[in-house]
Motif scaffolding. Structure first.
Motif, mmCIF file in Angstrom:
data_model
loop_
_atom_site.group_PDB
_atom_site.id
_atom_site.type_symbol
_atom_site.label_atom_id
_atom_site.label_comp_id
_atom_site.label_asym_id
_atom_site.label_seq_id
_atom_site.Cartn_x
_atom_site.Cartn_y
_atom_site.Cartn_z
ATOM 1 N N ASP A 31 0.991 -1.253 0.091
ATOM 2 C CA ASP A 31 -0.104 -0.107 0.104
ATOM 3 C C ASP A 31 0.875 1.320 -0.056
ATOM 4 N N LYS A 34 2.222 1.840 -3.473
ATOM 5 C CA LYS A 34 1.140 2.331 -4.264
ATOM 6 C C LYS A 34 1.077 3.834 -4.211
ATOM 7 N N ARG A 35 0.922 4.372 -2.883
ATOM 8 C CA ARG A 35 0.759 5.673 -2.570
ATOM 9 C C ARG A 35 1.874 6.638 -3.039
ATOM 10 N N LYS A 36 3.101 5.898 -2.925
ATOM 11 C CA LYS A 36 4.323 6.719 -3.598
ATOM 12 C C LYS A 36 4.171 6.746 -4.996
ATOM 13 N N LYS A 38 1.538 6.938 -6.666
ATOM 14 C CA LYS A 38 0.401 8.136 -6.854
ATOM 15 C C LYS A 38 1.054 9.454 -6.637
ATOM 16 N N ILE A 81 6.942 8.987 3.648
ATOM 17 C CA ILE A 81 6.322 7.394 3.345
ATOM 18 C C ILE A 81 7.595 6.726 3.354
#
Length: 179
Positions: A31, A34-36, A38, A81
């Motif tokens: 997750d 994925k955030r990184k 985005k 992150i």
């Protein structure tokens, strides 16, 4: 009669169940990646917008600065992150190494995400380098305009000062005609 429910993950390692905390941490790592990805995609879009601004004849410096500030906030978020990802990885590194077969899907997903994140990072760096050169040209142009303005202003100021100092009543045409 109901059969006990067993996850496929348990079956993958000869019936040895995974540590549920480690499993959660590994999913969290996915997750985080994925955030990184985005956030990097957003930074890339903002960098492209900066490129458009720098290509214009009339550079919208306020919008350019606004984008720069937004990117700074996103980069700070990326740093947080990365720290979180590193902390998670330290918690599960031994488990993943010892029982890779339990995490094959997550490892494959993370590898794809890391590749995508790396690609985005390289694209951003290349575009930033181009934008940096454009911005240097823009600044050089502005410096020349400011320099030219100062030179013109000083020249005009000297001209008016000379005209004011050179005007003597005895040299006036009208003054001489009246005598």
């Amino acid at each position: 009669r109901k059969l006990p429910v067993r996850s496929n993950r348990q079956d993958r390692c000869e019936g040895m169940p995974m540590n549920s905390n480690n499993s959660v941490y590994v999913r969290m790592m996915v997750d985080v990646l994925k955030r990184k990805e985005k956030i990097l995609q957003q930074i890339l879009e903002q960098t492209k917008e900066q490129e458009v601004i720098l290509k214009q004849e009339d550079v919208d410096y306020d919008r350019f600065q606004e984008l720069l500030d937004e990117k700074g906030r996103r980069i700070d978020e990326l740093n947080q992150i990365d720290e979180g990802f590193d902390a998670l990885f330290k918690k599960v590194e031994k488990e993943i190494t010892a029982h890779k077969e339990n995490y094959l899907t997550e490892i494959a997903t993370m590898q794809k995400l890391i590749s995508a994140v790396s690609d985005l990072g390289l694209r951003i760096q290349a575009l930033e380098a181009q934008n940096s050169e454009r911005f240097k040209i823009y600044l050089a142009s502005k410096r020349k305009q400011i320099h030219d303005y100062h030179v013109n202003s000083q020249t005009a100021s000297r001209y008016y000062q000379n005209m004011a100092n050179s005007h003597r009543p005895e040299q006036s045409y009208y003054f001489n005609e009246k005598q």
